[in-house]
Scaffold this active site. Structure first.
Site, PDB file in Angstrom:
ATOM      1  CG  ASP A 193      35.000  25.376  28.612  1.00 33.45           C
ATOM      2  OD1 ASP A 193      34.782  24.204  29.005  1.00 33.45           O
ATOM      3  OD2 ASP A 193      35.361  26.291  29.363  1.00 33.45           O
TER       4      ASP A 193
ATOM      5  N   GLY B  52      38.055  34.168  38.591  1.00 33.92           N
ATOM      6  CA  GLY B  52      38.772  33.123  37.886  1.00 33.92           C
ATOM      7  C   GLY B  52      40.243  33.227  38.196  1.00 33.92           C
ATOM      8  CB  SER B  53      43.063  30.914  37.590  1.00 35.69           C
ATOM      9  OG  SER B  53      42.866  30.718  36.201  1.00 35.69           O
TER      10      SER B  53
ATOM     11  N   GLY C  83      41.482  36.442  36.362  1.00 35.40           N
ATOM     12  CA  GLY C  83      40.822  37.736  36.406  1.00 35.40           C
ATOM     13  C   GLY C  83      39.530  37.728  37.197  1.00 35.40           C
ATOM     14  CB  THR C  84      37.828  40.026  38.947  1.00 31.88           C
ATOM     15  OG1 THR C  84      38.889  39.501  39.755  1.00 31.88           O
ATOM     16  CG2 THR C  84      36.602  40.241  39.815  1.00 31.88           C
ATOM     17  CB  VAL C  85      33.156  38.783  35.938  1.00 33.40           C
ATOM     18  CG1 VAL C  85      31.998  39.414  35.160  1.00 33.40           C
ATOM     19  CG2 VAL C  85      33.947  37.859  35.028  1.00 33.40           C
TER      20      VAL C  85
ATOM     21  N   GLY D 271      31.983  37.360  39.598  1.00 32.06           N
ATOM     22  CA  GLY D 271      32.686  36.141  39.229  1.00 32.06           C
ATOM     23  C   GLY D 271      34.184  36.279  39.417  1.00 32.06           C
TER      24      GLY D 271
ATOM     25  CE  LYS E 236      36.551  36.492  30.588  1.00 35.51           C
ATOM     26  NZ  LYS E 236      36.102  35.471  29.607  1.00 35.51           N
TER      27      LYS E 236
END
Length: 333
Positions: free
Chosen positions: A173, A57-58, A60-62, A55, A77
């Site tokens: 969310d 995201g703006s 970070g990373t998973v 995964g 994460k």
């Protein structure tokens, strides 16, 4: 950012709101090494071998990782550059322990990132690895789910929210990509990046924070002035999101807009706050329709609570102690 498997497809429906400064959380993380470690004794990030990126995201990373000593798989994460501001997500994850919430096994700061970010440190979460991906992945593969599966899904999500709300945690969310599935068909709540710990009412500044995804937001969060959002306790907003997700599971597309329609902020705000009609499938059972209408009551004062929904006939129509109804929809590994 969500924890998903390497088969992850495109992200779910997402629209962003203007960003306002986030209030400082009440507690801070210790400045180095492991801030929290559970009974599995994950004491060092060097014991984790990265296998795949699952995964992005703006912030970070998973990764899917393998622990060299205990031979277990986890999701790592990594949030890049937290700088001077502690993350409330880490504080929340250290508090929660529920079979309905994705488990955090350890939190490290100032570790493991491959990025070189000036004037900041990285925060790393060692999370339970959910082999089945997310509900978003399931819906992309199967398009829609039958009511008996949705009933079991709703029960697990409501049980998770009941636990979180008991700790005064509002998730804020709930959406398909934040509901993760393991290989046994168990659905769990993930991603507390914009969650809040509340004592009673939201402050106005809380409502103005970046929401990440507005498509699943309740009317009082979209238009707090019209729907008395300044006085909302926040818990009702999670209930609205549950209703949207469950309706999406039966419709096979996002509610409030036509299939294939590309939403924008203006379209969504009109549909969420001013739309009178609620699309309901013709074959939807009376119990399902009642459940959805109790969730999607625009006036948050009249909206059902999590406790009330846990007693609803739709949620209790099946024996959901077993996950056998959900496991058939888990994506193959």
């Amino acid at each position: 950012m969500t924890l998903v498997r390497e088969r992850r497809m495109q992200q779910g429906l997402r629209l962003s709101l203007p960003v306002a400064p986030r209030p400082m959380p009440p507690a801070a993380l210790s400045p180095c090494s492991a801030s929290y470690v559970d009974f599995l004794s994950i004491k060092d990030l060097s014991d984790l071998q990265k296998l795949a990126v699952v995964g992005h995201g703006s912030s970070g990373t998973v990764y899917k990782v393998h622990h060299k000593k205990n031979q277990s798989f986890y999701a790592l994460k990594v949030i890049f550059g937290i700088r001077q501001q502690p993350t409330l997500e880490a504080e929340i994850l250290k508090r929660v322990d529920s079979p309905y919430v994705v488990r955090c096994h350890a939190v490290f700061d100032n570790g493991c990132s491959e990025a070189n970010i000036e004037n900041g440190s990285d925060l790393s979460f060692v999370m339970e690895y959910m082999e089945g991906g997310s509900l978003h992945d399931v819906l992309r593969a199967h398009h829609r789910l039958p009511e008996d599966v949705i009933s079991c899904l709703a029960k697990r999500v409501l049980e998770g929210l009941n636990y979180l709300h008991g700790l005064h945690i509002v998730h804020r969310d709930i959406k398909p990509s934040n509901l993760l599935v393991n290989e046994s068909g168990e659905v769990k709540i993930a991603d507390f990046g914009i969650s809040q710990v509340v004592k009673g009412k939201f402050e106005v500044s809380d409502l103005q924070l970046e929401m990440g995804t507005c498509a699943y937001m309740s009317p009082e969060r979209v238009d707090p002035e019209r729907w008395n959002g300044e006085n909302a306790d926040g818990f009702a907003a999670d209930v609205w999101s549950v209703g949207v997700v469950m309706l999406e599971c039966l419709l096979g597309h996002f509610p409030f807009i036509s299939p294939g329609q590309k939403p924008d902020w203006a379209t969504l705000i009109c549909a969420i706050c001013f739309g009178d009609s609620l699309e309901m499938p013709e074959n939807a059972s009376p119990e399902f329709q009642s459940f959805i209408r109790r969730c999607l009551e625009k006036d948050w004062h009249k909206r059902a609570t999590v406790i009330q929904l846990l007693d609803h006939p739709f949620v209790n129509r099946n024996s959901c102690g077993s996950t056998r109804k959900l496991v058939d929809y888990v994506l193959p590994r």
